[in-house]
Each structure stands twice: as C-alpha cells, then as structure tokens.
Design an enzyme around this catalytic site. Structure first.
Site, mmCIF file in Angstrom:
data_model
loop_
_atom_site.group_PDB
_atom_site.id
_atom_site.type_symbol
_atom_site.label_atom_id
_atom_site.label_comp_id
_atom_site.label_asym_id
_atom_site.label_seq_id
_atom_site.Cartn_x
_atom_site.Cartn_y
_atom_site.Cartn_z
ATOM 1 N N GLU A 1 0.826 -1.211 0.000
ATOM 2 C CA GLU A 1 0.000 0.000 0.000
ATOM 3 C C GLU A 1 0.858 1.258 0.000
ATOM 4 O O GLU A 1 0.401 2.325 -0.374
ATOM 5 C CB GLU A 1 -0.889 0.024 1.244
ATOM 6 C CG GLU A 1 -1.932 -1.050 1.231
ATOM 7 C CD GLU A 1 -2.721 -1.011 2.510
ATOM 8 O OE1 GLU A 1 -3.932 -0.802 2.447
ATOM 9 O OE2 GLU A 1 -2.118 -1.174 3.578
ATOM 10 N N GLY B 1 -10.884 -7.280 8.264
ATOM 11 C CA GLY B 1 -11.864 -8.346 8.072
ATOM 12 C C GLY B 1 -13.249 -7.797 8.396
ATOM 13 O O GLY B 1 -13.445 -7.169 9.445
ATOM 14 N N MET C 1 -5.788 -4.895 13.337
ATOM 15 C CA MET C 1 -4.816 -5.137 14.402
ATOM 16 C C MET C 1 -4.056 -3.896 14.881
ATOM 17 O O MET C 1 -3.140 -4.032 15.676
ATOM 18 C CB MET C 1 -3.828 -6.227 13.956
ATOM 19 C CG MET C 1 -4.517 -7.541 13.618
ATOM 20 S SD MET C 1 -3.416 -8.840 13.043
ATOM 21 C CE MET C 1 -2.487 -9.208 14.524
ATOM 22 N N GLU C 2 -4.418 -2.704 14.415
ATOM 23 C CA GLU C 2 -3.611 -1.524 14.778
ATOM 24 C C GLU C 2 -4.386 -0.262 15.131
ATOM 25 O O GLU C 2 -3.917 0.549 15.944
ATOM 26 C CB GLU C 2 -2.664 -1.151 13.604
ATOM 27 C CG GLU C 2 -1.644 -2.184 13.217
ATOM 28 C CD GLU C 2 -2.185 -3.238 12.255
ATOM 29 O OE1 GLU C 2 -3.234 -2.982 11.620
ATOM 30 O OE2 GLU C 2 -1.573 -4.306 12.151
ATOM 31 N N ASP D 1 -11.343 -9.622 3.674
ATOM 32 C CA ASP D 1 -11.827 -10.970 4.011
ATOM 33 C C ASP D 1 -12.977 -10.803 4.993
ATOM 34 O O ASP D 1 -13.258 -9.700 5.456
ATOM 35 C CB ASP D 1 -10.692 -11.802 4.630
ATOM 36 C CG ASP D 1 -10.087 -11.127 5.861
ATOM 37 O OD1 ASP D 1 -9.035 -10.496 5.710
ATOM 38 O OD2 ASP D 1 -10.690 -11.174 6.949
HETATM 39 N N1 ADE Z 1 -6.813 -7.537 8.737
HETATM 40 C C1 ADE Z 1 -7.363 -8.012 7.601
HETATM 41 N N2 ADE Z 1 -8.125 -9.084 7.853
HETATM 42 C C2 ADE Z 1 -8.039 -9.313 9.176
HETATM 43 C C3 ADE Z 1 -8.570 -10.281 10.030
HETATM 44 N N3 ADE Z 1 -9.349 -11.255 9.557
HETATM 45 N N4 ADE Z 1 -8.258 -10.232 11.357
HETATM 46 C C4 ADE Z 1 -7.451 -9.247 11.825
HETATM 47 N N5 ADE Z 1 -6.909 -8.315 11.059
HETATM 48 C C5 ADE Z 1 -7.208 -8.335 9.745
#
Ligand code: ADE
Length: 241
Positions: free
Chosen positions: A12, A78, A183-184, A207
């Site tokens: 990115e 996600g 996650m951030e 996802d």
């Molecule tokens: N970033 C992208 N997909 C994720 C997921 N399934 N869990 C945590 N961080 C993500």
C-alpha cells in the site's frame, strides 16, 4: 502542517513513495520514514508494522520525531458486521480494542485509567477521507460500498467464522457494534488522543474474518488494496490542499 500517512502494508505504501516529491528516507527504531511532498504538502510516510504495540510506537515517532500534526491510516480489515463485504471500504468513526479486558478491576473493553472503551476519529479529517474515498473509487471505476462506524482492533488475525461471530456478539452485548476487525487502529487512535492530534482511518475489507480469511487476505492485498490505497490517498492529499 505535516501529514503522516501510515500504511499497514508495504504494497500500500509503494505507490505513494513513487509519487513523493523530493523523497528522503530516515531510519528510526528499525523503521523507515519517508519525508517529502504530495500535492505540494509536507508528508511523512511510514509502515505501521503489525499489531497494537508496533503501531503505537510508529505513531509516537511520527508525532515526536517528525512533528506530524495529523495522521491518516490506510490498511485492510476483516468484515464482521453483516453486509460488510470483501471490496467494501470502512472509514472509521471510532475504535475499540476487542482484546482489552481488565475486568473485574475495570469494565470489559475499558482502557484502564482513560475511563473509556472507545477512541474517536477526527470528524473533519474523516469527512475529507470519505470524500477522497468516493473520488478515489470513482477514478478506479469501482462502485464499492463505503461504510462509516466502529472498528475493533486486537492482537489476533481473526480467521475462523465462529471466532468472528463470538467476537461480534460479545462486543454487541457490551454496546459496541463493530463493522470490521484489524490489528492496529485503536492503538494509533489512543496515541493521537494522548497528543491531541487529529486522526482518520480507512480500511478496505480483504476478508470476512472467517475460515478462508488467511487465503483471501494476501491475494486481496496484492491485487486490490494497493490500488485502493493509492487512489484514495492521492485524492485525500488533493482534498487537503
Ligand atoms: N486484517 C485483515 N483481515 C483481518 C482479520 N481477519 N483479522 C485481523 N486483522 C485483519
């Protein structure tokens, strides 16, 4: 006013580095920071790295060492709310840490000593990011849905449908209705709150945090997310002119 652009993934960031006018690379704490200009404005680009602690360190360096006066974050997430599909974009209004639990000392999800579960994004910067998202998607000829709302962060890649459902249900039971998980973001939002720095974040849904998440994620990042991030951030810096 220096704008920091945090990317979650090298894919990115690459296109942005190529667009940078007068690029200079500076190393700090094992990280590369790219200074330069986009649309005539001073920017500093950084990779957040993965997980809350790494992202908080990167955000702190951007503010303390590079004098960033606003932060914008792009990455993937996600989708966990019904209707948030792969290819959609989520612009965060607020963040919660889904793995924060100091109960019974503090209520579940509350960040100790802050007296709050959620950290807000800046309304003005987020409006500019939504406008840039729409114009970036239009330039790409895409009709992806753009959602706005709560995003949940935690130090887990969620890759099981049952886990995603449980996480969503537990947060909802406590009055938090997240659209997506990553996650951030909550860590960066907390650092920006501490410093009083405006923060905005967008996440492309890679996802559904389910049993195929680990397969969908890398393919999506390579093929789609990098194009989204570049078009949206280019439009964003143009918007801020
Ligand atoms: N970033 C992208 N997909 C994720 C997921 N399934 N869990 C945590 N961080 C993500």
């Amino acid at each position: 006013m220096t704008t920091a652009i945090l990317s979650a993934l090298a894919e990115e960031q690459q296109g942005l580095i190529e667009l940078l006018h007068r690029p200079r690379r500076v190393e700090r704490a094992g990280r590369s920071f790219w200074q330069g200009e986009l649309h005539g404005q001073p920017v500093v680009l950084a990779l957040s790295r993965i997980g809350k602690v790494a992202a908080a360190t990167t955000a702190t360096i951007l503010i303390e060492a590079f004098d960033a006066q606003r932060l914008v974050f792009t990455g993937v997430a996600g989708g966990i709310a019904p209707g948030v599909q792969v290819g959609d974009v989520v612009v965060a209004q607020e963040f919660v840490q889904h793995d924060m639990d100091a109960s019974p000392l503090f209520p579940r999800y509350q960040v100790p000593l802050y007296g709050r579960e959620r950290f807000d994004c800046d309304a003005v910067l987020s409006s500019a990011l939504i406008a840039a998202t729409r114009s970036g998607l239009q330039q790409l000829g895409l009709q992806a849905a753009v959602h706005q709302g709560l995003v949940a962060s935690g130090d887990r890649f969620v890759s099981a449908a049952q886990e995603a459902r449980d996480l969503h249900a537990a947060l909802n039971a406590a009055g938090h209705a997240p659209l997506a998980v990553e996650m951030e973001g909550a860590a960066v939002a907390q650092v920006c709150h501490d410093y009083g720095i405006p923060f905005a974040a967008m996440r492309t849904i890679s996802d559904r945090a389910d049993d195929t998440a680990h397969l969908d994620f890398p393919k999506f990042v390579r093929e789609v997310a990098s194009r989204y991030a570049l078009a949206i951030l280019d439009a964003f810096m143009y918007e801020l002119k």
